[in-house]
Design an enzyme around this catalytic site. Structure first.
Site, mmCIF file in Angstrom:
data_model
loop_
_atom_site.group_PDB
_atom_site.id
_atom_site.type_symbol
_atom_site.label_atom_id
_atom_site.label_comp_id
_atom_site.label_asym_id
_atom_site.label_seq_id
_atom_site.Cartn_x
_atom_site.Cartn_y
_atom_site.Cartn_z
ATOM 1 N N LYS A 1 -5.806 -19.333 -1.949
ATOM 2 C CA LYS A 1 -4.604 -18.551 -1.642
ATOM 3 C C LYS A 1 -3.490 -18.999 -2.602
ATOM 4 O O LYS A 1 -3.750 -19.591 -3.631
ATOM 5 C CB LYS A 1 -4.218 -18.729 -0.173
ATOM 6 C CG LYS A 1 -5.244 -18.126 0.788
ATOM 7 C CD LYS A 1 -5.262 -16.618 0.704
ATOM 8 C CE LYS A 1 -6.309 -16.010 1.607
ATOM 9 N NZ LYS A 1 -6.472 -14.583 1.375
ATOM 10 N N ARG B 1 -5.872 -17.972 -9.685
ATOM 11 C CA ARG B 1 -6.657 -17.447 -8.547
ATOM 12 C C ARG B 1 -7.798 -16.553 -9.040
ATOM 13 O O ARG B 1 -7.653 -15.851 -10.038
ATOM 14 C CB ARG B 1 -5.726 -16.692 -7.588
ATOM 15 C CG ARG B 1 -4.694 -17.631 -6.966
ATOM 16 C CD ARG B 1 -3.743 -16.907 -6.052
ATOM 17 N NE ARG B 1 -4.427 -16.345 -4.906
ATOM 18 C CZ ARG B 1 -3.834 -15.546 -4.020
ATOM 19 N NH1 ARG B 1 -2.554 -15.217 -4.173
ATOM 20 N NH2 ARG B 1 -4.506 -15.074 -3.000
ATOM 21 N N ASP C 1 -4.015 -15.537 7.164
ATOM 22 C CA ASP C 1 -2.718 -16.010 6.668
ATOM 23 C C ASP C 1 -1.967 -16.865 7.688
ATOM 24 O O ASP C 1 -0.927 -17.444 7.370
ATOM 25 C CB ASP C 1 -1.844 -14.817 6.262
ATOM 26 C CG ASP C 1 -2.408 -14.097 5.035
ATOM 27 O OD1 ASP C 1 -3.164 -14.727 4.268
ATOM 28 O OD2 ASP C 1 -2.109 -12.908 4.861
ATOM 29 N N ARG D 1 0.825 -1.206 0.000
ATOM 30 C CA ARG D 1 0.000 0.000 0.000
ATOM 31 C C ARG D 1 0.861 1.258 0.000
ATOM 32 O O ARG D 1 0.502 2.262 -0.631
ATOM 33 C CB ARG D 1 -0.946 -0.029 1.207
ATOM 34 C CG ARG D 1 -2.090 -1.057 0.995
ATOM 35 C CD ARG D 1 -2.706 -1.476 2.314
ATOM 36 N NE ARG D 1 -3.886 -2.325 2.154
ATOM 37 C CZ ARG D 1 -3.851 -3.637 1.887
ATOM 38 N NH1 ARG D 1 -2.679 -4.267 1.731
ATOM 39 N NH2 ARG D 1 -4.965 -4.331 1.769
#
Ligand code: S3P
Length: 447
Positions: free
Chosen positions: A361, A140, A334, A43
């Site tokens: 994932k 994914r 996670d 980010r």
């Protein structure tokens, strides 16, 4: 003190990691500095690139995933200095000002890069982008971000099943209120980033609260962001002005979790894990370990550029089984592979439910953890949306495989410390996605 023999073996296309613990007397001791938070690193690079002025990032994660983000934004005109953990500077080019890249953007193994970037690209009128990733990322699901972006007016082409490679013709987007069927920070962040350029308020409501690093950082960069934690909603005001900032990236609690569990399960161990980000949307692992009666204490709690941080001390103790489900899942999503390892050492049966997201994932983490830990003798059963693990059966060394998933590689390495005999983890180089120094740190704390 007894030490384990830990060897990296290099082959043409992959590495394997061999771990041979001593017959008795192994313990983990000392202080551990963990790498920067992966979510915050992505980010900081992205917001730095689309803000005006300079962003300075201290403590950036030097893993493969943030490298993919940096390469993509460099290809669109952001000047990002050479990546190092001391100081990275990003010369932002301003909201809506990314250049059309002359080649395909490659997100590598990183779902965060692809999904968050998609929100930014889709909202750049008159630019055309193509995006791909490695074999794992190309398998994914991207529909979860493509569909809401299309509702905002985005034009996106994809392979059947909503898979990458993707092509995006940027558009002026409309704001929406999106009710996401899944609690996902990648979905939420993608839409909020797209909303930065839309005229009006863009809101995402999710079924449970996912990590809120985007909301915090967008605010720090000058965007107007409203959060309603009761309804799990976040709103960004469009046509924002973002201004470059200094971001100090805390250590990644997801990386710290490997050492927390290692110290909790190896008798005689005590580790002090320094500078761990303890944002409440990420601390599910601390709650699960506390339910398991692990000996974990937080020291020196402080706030660093808007994110709470602490040092975490963990000592070995006997563990009890626990139940992990519902709203706790997004807060430890996670950490489930390494918590599965902890459960192997807990008295009773640990049940993890509502975690079907783990199947999409970097690998199908439910299936891979169940098969690989079974090879080491664990009593572990795969459920449609979770795992059931009965603790107390000693592990034996075995040949196991990371399936190129970083968190699986590291979880199996910690499990191997407790096994009788030698374990070899194939494709262990995957750890470098989020933790390039993992093996070196493992060698240091066991000796
Ligand atoms: C991340 C969000 C989570 C997490 C991933 C990083 C992020 O994914 O698993 O490692 O930085 O936003 P989902 O949003 O798909 O749950």
């Amino acid at each position: 003190m007894a030490t384990a023999t830990i060897t990296l073996n290099h082959y043409e296309n992959h590495h394997s990691l061999t771990i041979a613990p001593p017959n008795s007397g192994l313990s983990l001791q000392g202080q551990v500095q963990i790498p920067g938070d992966k979510s915050i690193s992505h980010r900081a690079l992205m917001l730095g690139a689309i803000a005006q002025g300079e962003t300075q990032i201290q403590g950036l994660l030097l893993g493969e995933d943030p490298r993919s983000t940096a390469a993509c934004f460099r290809a669109m005109g952001a000047e990002i200095s050479e990546l190092n953990s001391e100081l990275v500077t990003v010369k932002g080019i301003g909201l809506g000002q990314l250049q059309e890249p002359v080649n395909v953007l490659d997100a590598g193994n990183s779902g965060t890069t692809m999904r968050l970037m998609l929100g930014i690209l889709a909202s750049h009128p008159d630019r055309f982008f193509t995006v791909t990733g490695d074999a794992s990322l190309r398998s994914r699901p991207m529909s979860r971000v493509i569909q809401p972006l299309q509702q905002m007016g985005a034009q996106i082409w994809h392979r059947s099943g909503g898979l990458a490679p993707l092509a995006i013709q940027g558009q002026a987007l409309q704001p929406i209120h999106y009710h996401s069927p899944i609690a996902s920070a990648q979905v939420k962040s993608c839409i909020l980033l797209a909303g930065l350029m839309a005229a009006g308020e863009t809101t995402v409501t999710e079924p449970a609260l996912s990590r809120d690093h985007s909301e915090r950082m967008l605010r720090a960069f000058g965007a107007t962001v409203k959060v309603d934690s009761e309804t799990c909603s976040a709103t960004v005001m469009g046509q924002a002005q973002l201004q470059g900032q200094t971001v100090i990236v805390p250590g990644d609690i997801s990386s710290a979790a490997f050492w927390m569990v290692a110290a909790a399960i190896v008798p005689g161990s005590e580790l002090l894990i320094q500078n761990v980000g303890i944002n409440p949307t990420r601390t599910g692992v601390l709650e699960a370990l506390s339910q398991m009666e692990a000996d974990v204490t937080l020291e020196n709690q402080r706030t660093v550029t808007g994110e709470p941080v602490a040092d975490v001390r963990v000592r070995h103790s006997s563990l009890k089984a626990c139940a992990i489900a519902a709203d706790l899942i997004p807060r430890l999503i996670d950490e489930i592979p390494i918590l599965a390892v902890a459960a192997v050492f807990a008295q009773g049966t640990t049940v993890i439910r509502d975690a079907a997201e783990l199947r999409v994932k970097e690998s199908d983490r439910l299936s891979v953890m169940a098969t690989q830990l079974s090879r080491m003798g664990a009593k572990i059963t795969e459920l449609p949306d979770g795992l059931e693990i009965t603790g107390g059966t000693p592990l034996v060394g075995a040949e196991v495989d990371s399936y190129t998933d970083h968190r699986i590689a590291m979880s199996l390495a910690i499990a191997a410390l407790t096994a009788t005999g030698t374990t070899t983890i194939q494709r262990a180089e995957a750890a470098a996605i989020s933790y390039p120094d993992f093996t070196a740190t493992l060698q240091r704390v066991v000796s």
